[in-house]
Structure formats: structure tokens, C-alpha cells
Design a protein around this motif. Structure first.
Motif, PDB file in Angstrom:
ATOM      1  N   PHE A   1       0.813  -1.212   0.000  1.00 55.25           N
ATOM      2  CA  PHE A   1       0.000   0.000   0.000  1.00 55.25           C
ATOM      3  C   PHE A   1       0.852   1.270   0.000  1.00 55.25           C
ATOM      4  N   ASP A   2       2.166   1.120   0.156  1.00 49.78           N
ATOM      5  CA  ASP A   2       3.067   2.268   0.107  1.00 49.78           C
ATOM      6  C   ASP A   2       3.727   2.304  -1.266  1.00 49.78           C
ATOM      7  N   PRO A   3       3.247   3.158  -2.189  1.00 42.49           N
ATOM      8  CA  PRO A   3       3.766   3.142  -3.560  1.00 42.49           C
ATOM      9  C   PRO A   3       5.211   3.596  -3.676  1.00 42.49           C
ATOM     10  N   THR A   4       5.772   4.187  -2.622  1.00 42.82           N
ATOM     11  CA  THR A   4       7.166   4.640  -2.686  1.00 42.82           C
ATOM     12  C   THR A   4       8.131   3.585  -2.172  1.00 42.82           C
ATOM     13  N   SER A   5       7.591   2.477  -1.661  1.00 45.63           N
ATOM     14  CA  SER A   5       8.426   1.478  -1.006  1.00 45.63           C
ATOM     15  C   SER A   5       8.756   0.329  -1.948  1.00 45.63           C
ATOM     16  N   HIS A   6       9.855  -0.341  -1.682  1.00 42.95           N
ATOM     17  CA  HIS A   6      10.197  -1.551  -2.413  1.00 42.95           C
ATOM     18  C   HIS A   6      11.070  -2.427  -1.528  1.00 42.95           C
ATOM     19  N   ILE A   7      11.218  -3.680  -1.918  1.00 46.82           N
ATOM     20  CA  ILE A   7      12.074  -4.616  -1.204  1.00 46.82           C
ATOM     21  C   ILE A   7      13.114  -5.138  -2.183  1.00 46.82           C
ATOM     22  N   ASP A   8      14.388  -5.065  -1.790  1.00 51.55           N
ATOM     23  CA  ASP A   8      15.450  -5.615  -2.626  1.00 51.55           C
ATOM     24  C   ASP A   8      15.494  -7.122  -2.423  1.00 51.55           C
ATOM     25  N   ILE A   9      15.291  -7.849  -3.515  1.00 55.54           N
ATOM     26  CA  ILE A   9      15.221  -9.301  -3.442  1.00 55.54           C
ATOM     27  C   ILE A   9      16.312  -9.901  -4.323  1.00 55.54           C
ATOM     28  N   GLN A  10      17.083 -10.838  -3.763  1.00 53.59           N
ATOM     29  CA  GLN A  10      17.964 -11.648  -4.607  1.00 53.59           C
ATOM     30  C   GLN A  10      17.043 -12.647  -5.310  1.00 53.59           C
ATOM     31  N   ILE A  11      16.575 -12.250  -6.470  1.00 56.59           N
ATOM     32  CA  ILE A  11      15.481 -12.992  -7.091  1.00 56.59           C
ATOM     33  C   ILE A  11      15.936 -14.299  -7.726  1.00 56.59           C
ATOM     34  N   MET A  12      17.218 -14.414  -8.037  1.00 58.46           N
ATOM     35  CA  MET A  12      17.704 -15.673  -8.595  1.00 58.46           C
ATOM     36  C   MET A  12      19.156 -15.868  -8.181  1.00 58.46           C
ATOM     37  N   ASN A  13      19.399 -16.886  -7.387  1.00 59.55           N
ATOM     38  CA  ASN A  13      20.743 -17.339  -7.071  1.00 59.55           C
ATOM     39  C   ASN A  13      20.957 -18.672  -7.768  1.00 59.55           C
ATOM     40  N   ILE A  14      22.075 -18.835  -8.438  1.00 52.01           N
ATOM     41  CA  ILE A  14      22.369 -20.058  -9.171  1.00 52.01           C
ATOM     42  C   ILE A  14      23.698 -20.594  -8.668  1.00 52.01           C
ATOM     43  N   ALA A  15      23.707 -21.832  -8.202  1.00 54.13           N
ATOM     44  CA  ALA A  15      24.904 -22.422  -7.631  1.00 54.13           C
ATOM     45  C   ALA A  15      25.275 -23.689  -8.383  1.00 54.13           C
ATOM     46  N   GLY A  16      26.546 -23.854  -8.653  1.00 57.14           N
ATOM     47  CA  GLY A  16      27.066 -25.029  -9.341  1.00 57.14           C
ATOM     48  C   GLY A  16      28.522 -24.820  -9.685  1.00 57.14           C
ATOM     49  N   GLN A  17      29.134 -25.825 -10.254  1.00 58.32           N
ATOM     50  CA  GLN A  17      30.540 -25.740 -10.620  1.00 58.32           C
ATOM     51  C   GLN A  17      30.691 -25.077 -11.978  1.00 58.32           C
ATOM     52  N   ASN A  18      31.353 -23.893 -11.989  1.00 52.77           N
ATOM     53  CA  ASN A  18      31.565 -23.147 -13.234  1.00 52.77           C
ATOM     54  C   ASN A  18      30.228 -22.887 -13.942  1.00 52.77           C
ATOM     55  N   VAL A  19      29.412 -22.048 -13.331  1.00 56.99           N
ATOM     56  CA  VAL A  19      28.085 -21.744 -13.855  1.00 56.99           C
ATOM     57  C   VAL A  19      28.192 -20.834 -15.078  1.00 56.99           C
ATOM     58  N   THR A  20      27.419 -21.158 -16.126  1.00 55.32           N
ATOM     59  CA  THR A  20      27.267 -20.288 -17.293  1.00 55.32           C
ATOM     60  C   THR A  20      25.792 -19.963 -17.446  1.00 55.32           C
ATOM     61  N   VAL A  21      25.487 -18.656 -17.526  1.00 59.15           N
ATOM     62  CA  VAL A  21      24.102 -18.212 -17.686  1.00 59.15           C
ATOM     63  C   VAL A  21      23.953 -17.584 -19.063  1.00 59.15           C
ATOM     64  N   GLY A  22      22.997 -18.098 -19.850  1.00 56.43           N
ATOM     65  CA  GLY A  22      22.779 -17.572 -21.195  1.00 56.43           C
ATOM     66  C   GLY A  22      21.715 -16.492 -21.250  1.00 56.43           C
ATOM     67  N   ASP A  23      20.685 -16.616 -20.409  1.00 52.82           N
ATOM     68  CA  ASP A  23      19.589 -15.644 -20.364  1.00 52.82           C
ATOM     69  C   ASP A  23      19.136 -15.529 -18.923  1.00 52.82           C
ATOM     70  N   LEU A  24      18.649 -14.356 -18.556  1.00 53.99           N
ATOM     71  CA  LEU A  24      18.023 -14.153 -17.253  1.00 53.99           C
ATOM     72  C   LEU A  24      16.896 -13.152 -17.454  1.00 53.99           C
ATOM     73  N   ILE A  25      15.659 -13.607 -17.250  1.00 50.84           N
ATOM     74  CA  ILE A  25      14.483 -12.784 -17.506  1.00 50.84           C
ATOM     75  C   ILE A  25      13.601 -12.775 -16.261  1.00 50.84           C
ATOM     76  N   VAL A  26      13.120 -11.608 -15.875  1.00 54.45           N
ATOM     77  CA  VAL A  26      12.165 -11.464 -14.784  1.00 54.45           C
ATOM     78  C   VAL A  26      10.928 -10.786 -15.358  1.00 54.45           C
ATOM     79  N   TYR A  27       9.762 -11.393 -15.157  1.00 53.63           N
ATOM     80  CA  TYR A  27       8.541 -10.820 -15.728  1.00 53.63           C
ATOM     81  C   TYR A  27       7.352 -11.091 -14.827  1.00 53.63           C
ATOM     82  N   ARG A  28       6.286 -10.341 -15.064  1.00 49.02           N
ATOM     83  CA  ARG A  28       5.049 -10.481 -14.308  1.00 49.02           C
ATOM     84  C   ARG A  28       3.935 -10.932 -15.247  1.00 49.02           C
TER      85      ARG A  28
END
Length: 677
Positions: A457-484
Motif C-alpha cells: 500500500f506504500d507506492p514509494t516502497s520496495h524490497i530488494d530481493i535476490q530474485i535468482m541465485n544459481i549455484a554449481g561448478q563453473n556456472v554459465t548463464v545464457g539468459d536471465l528474464i524477470v517478468y510479471r
């Protein structure tokens, strides 16, 4: 031009109402989001007696319920829902198949809703994207004895009527609900309302015991006297459990949280088109929104301790690689409803894990947590983890659950539903690319949930979220998309197809197709010029495919792209080799497709009318074994704007070849399918 499309569609829908036409499924999905359903008008209402033999139900569109949490596993007990309307009432029926009627639960208490029930959720004014309060929402629950529980309704005229009939392997529910009790008059019926139909099928039977095994728990079950829980819905909620709230505060923005049958989640409802509409319901401003998108073409400003590499998933962009054990991606969110994070990932070896981190930021002093539903797909997934995990042990109680799902568009799926930030964890991920998808939801109705709800209800507020953590040996990420929301736009068509000979094979290649979210597969199809039909050949996760020449002899090969939300591009019929007459015949031929095939034990049949069929046409689907015995049949009415998806669960059938025969009007289509157990 793209920004003007929603306004054009609103004008089109308004004209449809003025001239007595109904907006199409595609129109509503593009302006309101997915899924959209059609509720046909009936001149003769069905008799509410628990019997579905009324002629009125034959004009309705049947909808198969699927897992409420979005899991891709085959169903143990299918449920078919049909909906109709006239100027006075909404009519709904549930056909609930039940192989273990002896284990059904009938709640005989005064409450009556803690056993097997069906639920209808209504958001009459379709306000799920404009308000968090559920004061206009209606929930109707019906148990196996026909007892009805209504959360609220408008004081309109007319009466609610419900009847239940139970047989040896099924139970049927019929419901009539007055439109006046949704607050409508004959002149104020909107084009679209929010709606969801649900079946709650609780776990039952036993005996079973819980034992400790290497720090976790396992259940020992007598499977001959046990029924696993299975909750299904018309539109997925992406959650499957809620902890009861100690205080049912009427001011709480989401209303009552608690057991699953008390959860509303109005932003997850289907968009139901009423054929009796008299006014236009304007769509929300943004049913779908890209929040962030990384293809690493212009570097990796949001990351550190890694390098850009000349790799990509299906030819779009570059990739980011770290030599460490993982990467994190943070984003500021004001409203986490309906937010999905997707990443394409490879790891050199070992385990692949993916998860968010937000719990400490919500309410750090209590034992409450952020919850997630995730899925992971890969070419060679072998196993997943199911375990109990505890981090920040003074704050969080955690459980995890995982299971394999059916294959979809060539990908093997595994699904997870869990609490806290342990995430999906694959012991043996694909050696190639994996797609990690994370959908977030609040697991509980306690202090952490309330903290975040009021925060909206507070339009000026937000929360910082680590929205995606990826763990593994020598990780390669090709795309990262966040959508609603859910993407309703198809990928761009594949219009260029190159081919070359290599021995007895033909090698086809094509440029990548772009999508709002992510193109995940390419379907190779053949066009038979003699029968004028399009046949599925293969799904590939590449931009090239090798096919034996004899397999496509005298046929035309084409490729269509599929995205993460199940949208498919059109098959290009304008290329050399297809004349105009053949193109017209193909485009106006009924559709029958079956996937997966081979399958075990469930597969989905898609039956569609031709583009020229503006009115409903009669159709029948029958499945035959190799002895010619019909093992399953279903009759329906098809509409050009709403293809019918029928899920066949062959759990009680023997392995072998079956023939699917679809009679659509005066046309007959057949498909050969294989059940492998």
C-alpha cells in the motif's frame, strides 16, 4: 505501433458487443492475460440434478483441470468442468473421476468442507490487478453430499442450486448461481469476469508411519490402502498449501488465508468470456510486463567475478560465466505478485541449485518465510533432491518436495514446491542447457506475509530481493528474464529454412526466433501435399536438425518456435513449394495433435475447429486399441476461437499402440499413439 495494440483491441471488443459478437480467446488473452475461457449462452438451461445428460451441456466447452501448483505430472483422477450462462444464471458442472471412491473423504461435521470438495471462485468485477482487497470475490464450495458453503454474495434475487450424484468411479456436481448475486443486472453483464474452478482431493488412507533416515524423514505407506492428495484447477495457482492464520482479520488485503480451499489469489484466476455480455469490461493496464532481461550482449553490468563468453542458448545473445560456485541477481520489487524469474544455465559437473533470498528482508525476527514454486527442465535430468533443510535455524522451518513431470516440447521437467530459499536442486542436471524457472508466492499468512501485504500500500516502497541465485561448478548463464504475468504473444515465425545434403540425410538450419520471454524449443513439422495435413516430426533444442531423406520424401518441411508459456509461432506457408490453393486448404483444416507421444501414462490431445467455423460444430474423439475396441470416447462442441485440450490418463491401459479418431463436423482425423510403461 505495438503500444497501440491494446487500445485497438478494446475498440474491437466494444464493436463486437455492439454487433452481438463475442470477443475471441486470443483477443482476451492478449489484453487480459492467460488463460482465457469461453462461457457459451444457452437458450435452455440445464436441469440441476447431478446428471449431465442435458442437451444444454453439449454446446458448452469442456475444460480439463490440471495440477493447481502447475506441476507437469500425469493426473491420477481427471476432472472435466463445463460452464454455461443465460441472462439470469451461471451454470457449472464438475465430472470428477475417482478410481478410489472407497478412500474419498466426506466431512460430516457442521463445517463440512475438510474432505473431497469442488470450489468455484468468482471475481465478478475482475479487479484482481487494480485492488488487493477481496471484498468483491465470491467462493462457493460443495462437498460430496451436496452441502454448499458460500463466502459471500450480493443480495440479488434468485436462488443458488447445487446437486451431487456419486457413482462407482466418479462423482458429478451441478451448480446454478444467479448473476444477480454477482451484482449484475441484465444491462450490466460484463464481457469478462475472473473465475477459477477447483477440485480438492485430499490425501487419505493408511496406515503409514514417518521414520527418520539420515537426518530427513520418509513415509512408509501401504499403497493398497492409500490415496495421494491431488488438487487441480482450471487456472493454476502455483501454490498447493497454506498455513492457517491465527487471526482472521477482515482488513487483511487477501482475505482469509488457511487451507488451500480458503485461498483466493484472484490475480491467478482465468478470464472468463460471457457470451451474454451487455457491457465491455476494460482490461488491466499491464497483464504482462518484462521487469528485467539480460542476454549479455552489452556486457554484464549487474554481475561481477565472471566473464562474457561467445556462447548462447538457441542463438540469442551471449553468456556470462563464473569460475566460482555461483552467481546472484538482485532486483527491487514493490509488488511480488505473479513474478517469474527464468534463467538458462549450464554447469560443468555436480549439482545445480537455484533459489531466491528474501526472507530476512521481510520479517527478520520471526519464523516466517518467502515461498517458491520452481521447475527445471533439461535434456538429461536424472534425479532431484527431496530433503529437509535448515538455515538461520533460529528463524525458519523449511521443507522441500520435488517430483519429475511429463516431457513437454522435448524437455524433461522436474518440479519443486518448498519453503525458504533452498530452491530447486538437481543432483545430475543436463550436460547441456537447463532452464530454471522460479515462481514466488507467500507460503503463510503469518507476520512475514502481513508485513509484505501492507507494504504494497506504500507506492514509494520496495524490497530488494535476490530474485535468482544459481549455484554449481563453473556456472554459465545464457539468459536471465524477470517478468510479471503470463506471456500470451507467440515467438516470431521462422521464415528462413536452409537445407543441405549430407549422405542420406538432409540437414536443416534456421535463424533464431525472438520472444517476449524465451524461445525454448523448435518443432519440426512436415506438410503432406496429398493429405493437406501438418504432422509433428520432432522437437529440437538447437538451430539445426538432421533428418533421413526418406522420412521427408515428397513432403514439405517447416519449423515453428515455442516459448516458455506454451505459445507457438505460425508455420510459414508463404514459402516456395506451397501454392495458394494448398495453403488455403491447410489453414482451414481441423487440427488434431497429441503430445507427448510416446507417453506414460498421460498425454494431451488438442482438437481445433477450422478458421471458417464461426459457429459451434459437433465433434467426437474416440481412442481405440489394436483390437478395435473403443477404450475412451468424449463428445464436445468446438469453436474456432477455443481449441479443446483433452488429457487422457491411460494408467489402467496396457502398453501398446492406440488410434485416436477425431470426428469434427464432416471431417475425420486420426493419429497413432504409443503407450510405453
Amino acid at each position: 505501433m505495438r503500444s497501440l495494440l491494446p487500445y485497438f483491441l478494446i475498440m474491437l471488443i466494444s464493436l463486437c458487443i455492439c454487433y452481438g459478437m463475442v470477443p475471441t480467446i486470443n483477443d482476451i488473452e492478449r489484453t487480459f492475460g492467460k488463460p482465457a475461457i469461453l462461457i457459451r449462452q444457452t437458450a435452455t438451461p440445464p436441469v440441476i440434478d447431478g446428471d449431465l445428460s442435458d442437451a444444454a451441456w453439449e454446446i458448452s466447452q469442456p475444460y480439463q483441470l490440471d495440477h493447481i501448483d502447475g506441476c507437469a505430472s500425469p493426473l491420477q483422477a481427471s476432472t472435466t468442468v463445463r460452464l454455461l450462462c443465460d441472462n439470469s444464471n451461471l451454470y457449472v458442472s464438475w465430472l470428477c473421476m475417482e478410481p478410489r471412491m472407497d478412500l474419498s473423504i466426506i466431512d460430516t461435521s457442521s463445517y463440512g468442507m475438510d474432505g473431497d470438495i469442488v470450489v468455484l471462485y468468482l471475481d465478478p468485477h475482475h479487479a484482481h490487478y487494480t485492488t488487493l482487497k477481496d471484498s468483491n470475490n465470491i467462493r462457493i464450495r460443495i462437498n460430496m453430499q451436496g452441502k454448499v458453503n458460500i463466502s459471500r454474495s450480493y443480495p440479488g434475487s434468485g436462488s443458488v442450486s447445487a446437486r451431487v450424484h456419486a457413482g462407482n468411479d466418479q462423482w458429478i456436481v451441478e451448480l446454478s448461481f444467479p448473476l444477480s448475486k454477482m451484482g449484475f443486472t441484465a444491462s450490466t453483464i460484463p464481457t469478462v469476469i475472473g473465475l477459477n474452478a477447483v477440485r480438492i482431493r485430499p490425501q487419505s488412507g493408511g496406515p503409514y508411519a514417518t521414520v527418520a533416515v539420515t537426518g530427513s524423514t520418509r513415509e512408509l505407506i501401504d499403497h493398497n490402502n492409500f490415496r495421494y492428495g491431488e488438487n487441480t484447477s482450471l487456472a493454476p495457482f502455483w501454490v498447493d498449501y497454506k498455513v492457517a492464520m491465527p487471526s482472521r482479520d477482515t482488513g487483511y488485503p487477501l482475505g482469509v488465508w488457511g487451507p488451500l480451499n480458503e485461498v483466493f489469489l484472484p490475480w491467478r484466476f482465468a478470464h472468463a468470456i460471457l457470451e451474454v455480455a451487455t457491457i465491455v469490461k476494460e482490461p488491466p493496464d499491464s497483464p504482462f510486463e518484462i521487469i528485467a532481461k539480460e542476454h549479455f550482449i552489452n556486457g554484464a553490468p549487474s554481475f561481477s567475478n565472471g566473464t562474457i563468453v561467445e556462447e548462447s542458448f538457441l542463438g540469442i545473445g551471449k553468456a556470462y560465466r563464473t569460475s566460482g560456485t555461483g552467481i546472484s541477481y538482485s532486483i527491487a520489487l514493490h509488488d511480488p505478485r505473479d513474478v517469474t524469474a527464468v534463467a538458462t544455465v549450464t554447469v560443468d559437473s555436480g549439482r545445480l541449485a537455484f533459489y531466491p533470498r528474501a526472507s530476512d528482508k521481510l520479517c527478520p525476527s520471526v519464523q516466517e518465510c518467502w515461498g517458491e514454486y520452481t521447475s527445471c527442465v533439461g535434456d538429461g535430468i536424472e534425479s532431484y533432491d527431496t530433503y529437509t533443510y535448515d538455515t538461520h535455524s533460529d528463524k525458519m522451518g523449511i521443507y522441500t518436495a520435488g517430483r519429475f513431470g511429463r516431457k513437454e516440447r522435448g524437455w524433461q521437467q522436474a518440479t519443486f514446491y518448498y519453503g525458504e530459499s533452498t530452491g530447486g536442486s538437481m543432483k545430475s542436471p543436463s550436460s547441456g542447457w537447463n532452464i530454471c524457472r522460479l515462481r514466488m508466492e507467500l507460503m503463510d499468512g503469518g507476520p512475514a506475509a502481513q508485513h509484505l501485504m501492507w507494504h504494497w500500500f506504500d507506492p514509494t516502497s520496495h524490497i530488494d530481493i535476490q530474485i535468482m541465485n544459481i549455484a554449481g561448478q563453473n556456472v554459465t548463464v545464457g539468459d536471465l528474464i524477470v517478468y510479471r504475468g503470463i506471456d500470451a504473444e507467440a515467438p516470431t515465425p521462422v521464415t528462413q529454412l536452409n537445407k543441405s545434403m549430407d549422405g542420406n540425410d538432409i540437414v536443416f538450419s534456421w535463424p533464431p526466433s525472438e520472444d517476449n520471454v524465451l524461445t525454448v524449443a523448435y518443432e519440426v513439422v512436415t506438410i503432406d501435399q496429398a493429405t493437406e495435413t501438418i504432422e509433428h516430426l520432432a522437437f529440437v533444442h538447437d538451430l539445426t536438425v538432421r533428418i533421413p531423406q526418406q522420412q521427408v520424401q515428397d513432403k514439405i518441411v517447416r519449423v515453428r518456435a515455442w516459448d516458455l508459456d506454451g505459445n507457438a509461432s505460425t508455420v510459414s506457408l508463404d514459402s516456395v513449394g506451397i501454392d495458394k490453393e494448398l495453403k488455403n486448404k491447410i489453414e482451414n483444416r481441423p487440427e488434431l495433435s497429441v503430445a507427448p507421444n510416446p507417453f506414460n501414462p498421460g498425454t494431451v490431445m488438442t482438437i481445433g475447429a477450422t478458421r471458417n467455423d464461426e459457429s459451434a460444430i459437433a465433434a467426437k474423439v474416440a481412442i481405440y486399441d489394436m483390437k478395435g475396441t473403443c477404450v475412451k470416447s468424449v463428445s464436445l462442441r468446438l469453436h474456432a476461437s477455443a481449441p479443446f485440450h483433452y488429457t487422457w490418463n491411460a494408467i489402467h491401459q496396457a502398453s501398446g499402440i492406440y488410434i485416436v479418431k477425431a470426428t469434427i463436423g464432416d471431417k475425420v482425423l486420426t493419429r497413432r499413439i504409443t503407450l510405453l510403461k
